[in-house]
Design an enzyme around this catalytic site. Sequence first.
Site, PDB file in Angstrom:
ATOM      1  N   TRP A 152       0.831  -1.213   0.000  1.00  0.00           N
ATOM      2  CA  TRP A 152       0.000   0.000   0.000  1.00  0.00           C
ATOM      3  C   TRP A 152       0.854   1.246   0.000  1.00  0.00           C
ATOM      4  O   TRP A 152       0.530   2.227  -0.679  1.00  0.00           O
ATOM      5  CB  TRP A 152      -0.989  -0.019   1.171  1.00  0.00           C
ATOM      6  CG  TRP A 152      -1.939  -1.169   1.063  1.00  0.00           C
ATOM      7  CD1 TRP A 152      -2.006  -2.255   1.888  1.00  0.00           C
ATOM      8  CD2 TRP A 152      -2.937  -1.379   0.050  1.00  0.00           C
ATOM      9  NE1 TRP A 152      -2.988  -3.116   1.444  1.00  0.00           N
ATOM     10  CE2 TRP A 152      -3.579  -2.609   0.327  1.00  0.00           C
ATOM     11  CE3 TRP A 152      -3.356  -0.645  -1.063  1.00  0.00           C
ATOM     12  CZ2 TRP A 152      -4.605  -3.127  -0.460  1.00  0.00           C
ATOM     13  CZ3 TRP A 152      -4.379  -1.157  -1.855  1.00  0.00           C
ATOM     14  CH2 TRP A 152      -4.997  -2.383  -1.548  1.00  0.00           C
ATOM     15  N   LYS A 207     -12.076  -2.431   7.056  1.00  0.00           N
ATOM     16  CA  LYS A 207     -11.307  -3.361   7.890  1.00  0.00           C
ATOM     17  C   LYS A 207     -11.698  -3.239   9.357  1.00  0.00           C
ATOM     18  O   LYS A 207     -12.098  -4.209   9.965  1.00  0.00           O
ATOM     19  CB  LYS A 207      -9.813  -3.158   7.682  1.00  0.00           C
ATOM     20  CG  LYS A 207      -9.333  -3.837   6.398  1.00  0.00           C
ATOM     21  CD  LYS A 207      -8.506  -2.978   5.531  1.00  0.00           C
ATOM     22  CE  LYS A 207      -8.250  -3.644   4.185  1.00  0.00           C
ATOM     23  NZ  LYS A 207      -7.611  -2.731   3.256  1.00  0.00           N
ATOM     24  N   ASP A 252      -1.778   6.344   6.526  1.00  0.00           N
ATOM     25  CA  ASP A 252      -2.799   5.414   6.052  1.00  0.00           C
ATOM     26  C   ASP A 252      -3.038   4.405   7.174  1.00  0.00           C
ATOM     27  O   ASP A 252      -2.220   3.522   7.411  1.00  0.00           O
ATOM     28  CB  ASP A 252      -2.302   4.721   4.778  1.00  0.00           C
ATOM     29  CG  ASP A 252      -3.276   3.658   4.267  1.00  0.00           C
ATOM     30  OD1 ASP A 252      -4.330   3.451   4.899  1.00  0.00           O
ATOM     31  OD2 ASP A 252      -2.966   3.036   3.228  1.00  0.00           O
TER      32      ASP A 252
HETATM   33  C1  LIG Z   1      -7.087  -2.193   2.176  1.00  0.00           C
HETATM   34  C2  LIG Z   1      -6.080  -1.130   2.246  1.00  0.00           C
HETATM   35  C3  LIG Z   1      -6.059  -0.079   1.321  1.00  0.00           C
HETATM   36  C4  LIG Z   1      -7.001  -0.006   0.140  1.00  0.00           C
HETATM   37  O1  LIG Z   1      -8.202   0.492   0.541  1.00  0.00           O
HETATM   38  P1  LIG Z   1      -9.386   0.811  -0.504  1.00  0.00           P
HETATM   39  O2  LIG Z   1     -10.419   1.387   0.405  1.00  0.00           O
HETATM   40  O3  LIG Z   1      -9.775  -0.501  -1.135  1.00  0.00           O
HETATM   41  O4  LIG Z   1      -8.879   1.773  -1.502  1.00  0.00           O
HETATM   42  C5  LIG Z   1      -5.120   0.912   1.485  1.00  0.00           C
HETATM   43  N1  LIG Z   1      -4.241   0.875   2.508  1.00  0.00           N
HETATM   44  C6  LIG Z   1      -4.224  -0.126   3.402  1.00  0.00           C
HETATM   45  C7  LIG Z   1      -3.229  -0.111   4.514  1.00  0.00           C
HETATM   46  C8  LIG Z   1      -5.145  -1.160   3.306  1.00  0.00           C
HETATM   47  O5  LIG Z   1      -5.130  -2.156   4.199  1.00  0.00           O
END
Ligand SMILES: *Cc1c(COP(=O)(O)O)cnc(C)c1O
Length: 363
Positions: free
Chosen positions: A104, A198, A174
């Site tokens: 990511w 998540k 993030d």
């Molecule tokens: C799942 C995830 C993403 C992607 O998220 P989307 O909402 O599908 O764009 C980005 N960063 C991390 C750390 C993730 O676990």
Amino acid sequence: MKYDRIYNFNAGPAAVPLEALEAVHEKWFNFEGAGMALMEMSHRSKEYDAIHEETIRLIKKLMGLGDNYHVLFLQGGASLQFAMLAMNFLGQGNTADYINTGTWSTKAIKEAKLFGNVNVAFDGNEVEFMRLPKQNELKLTAGAKYVHITSNNTIKGTQFFDFPETNGIPLVCDMSSDIMSHTIDPEPFGMIYAGAQKNLGPSGVTLVILRDDLYKTANPDLTTMLKYSTHVEKNSLYNTPNTFGIYFMGQVLKWIDDQGGIAAVEKVNKAKADLLYGFMDENKDFYRGPVAADSRSWMNVCMRLPSEELEAKFVKEGREAGFNGLKGHRSVGGIRVSMYNATGLNAIEAVVEFMKVFMKNNG
Ligand SMILES: *Cc1c(COP(=O)(O)O)cnc(C)c1O
């Protein structure tokens, strides 16, 4: 189990608290006497407005955010934030530092490069992303616009608990896969963003938290939907937000609050991680954890078995025994147990029992 539910170890979308599902179900057809479902209501209605405000209130309360933070509900996932944050805060001629700790982070870097200079302050490729950097390994830029970090690396299975010291440069984080899983001091963070699917509820809503001093530096000359000011000024109601997703997130936040807040959830998460990693360490000839011990994630536990055949058998027999989602990400293989807030200690106790029997039969 109730409603014939199984143990869910999916990486995302992922398990949500049963209490949140039940609360939503109870009002599904007729929301609090309105005679219609919540998703049938206007985003300008007073019923929806109360939900919107309550969800913001709970986020601020649980995370301890002061009035200098803006809370936004956007769409496009965390993936859109990779670009949007750089469009708003980077800009040609400027530099941002990125700590690359996995898939990511790598994607965030790719997007940011379109909008300015990116300095990779740590390149995890050199350690195959199996550990996180130490402070003295970071090559930070004086005067960088921000330092970007991925707090939990969902695919590789590493997680930051201590965040880098950046000498006052805002951290942009993030937190998609570990937001509200343990307490943090929000103060160093200029921006936090997370796709909800998540730890916070359903897919389709992205939580963005902006500290006012960073927000004030945002580029005003962008297309309407991609500038933060549009959403700050209209309180995430410039256009139709994901009303149902925000409502559901509110129910998940209420569940966290009812548990005793993030500190209480953290205790359970730590107990889950101690149990599973403890078992793996005792049996490391069979369940090998590839991640360095000091970088292990509490959210996504990755492991390798002695052969790929055994891994496939483990996933198959696990599924038959009522454990869903144990297969590692397609890019790394192996086994991954994703255990976000809504996954209880009982689920980890059950999977460890399964692992014991599987090892006995195949070791
Ligand atoms: C799942 C995830 C993403 C992607 O998220 P989307 O909402 O599908 O764009 C980005 N960063 C991390 C750390 C993730 O676990």
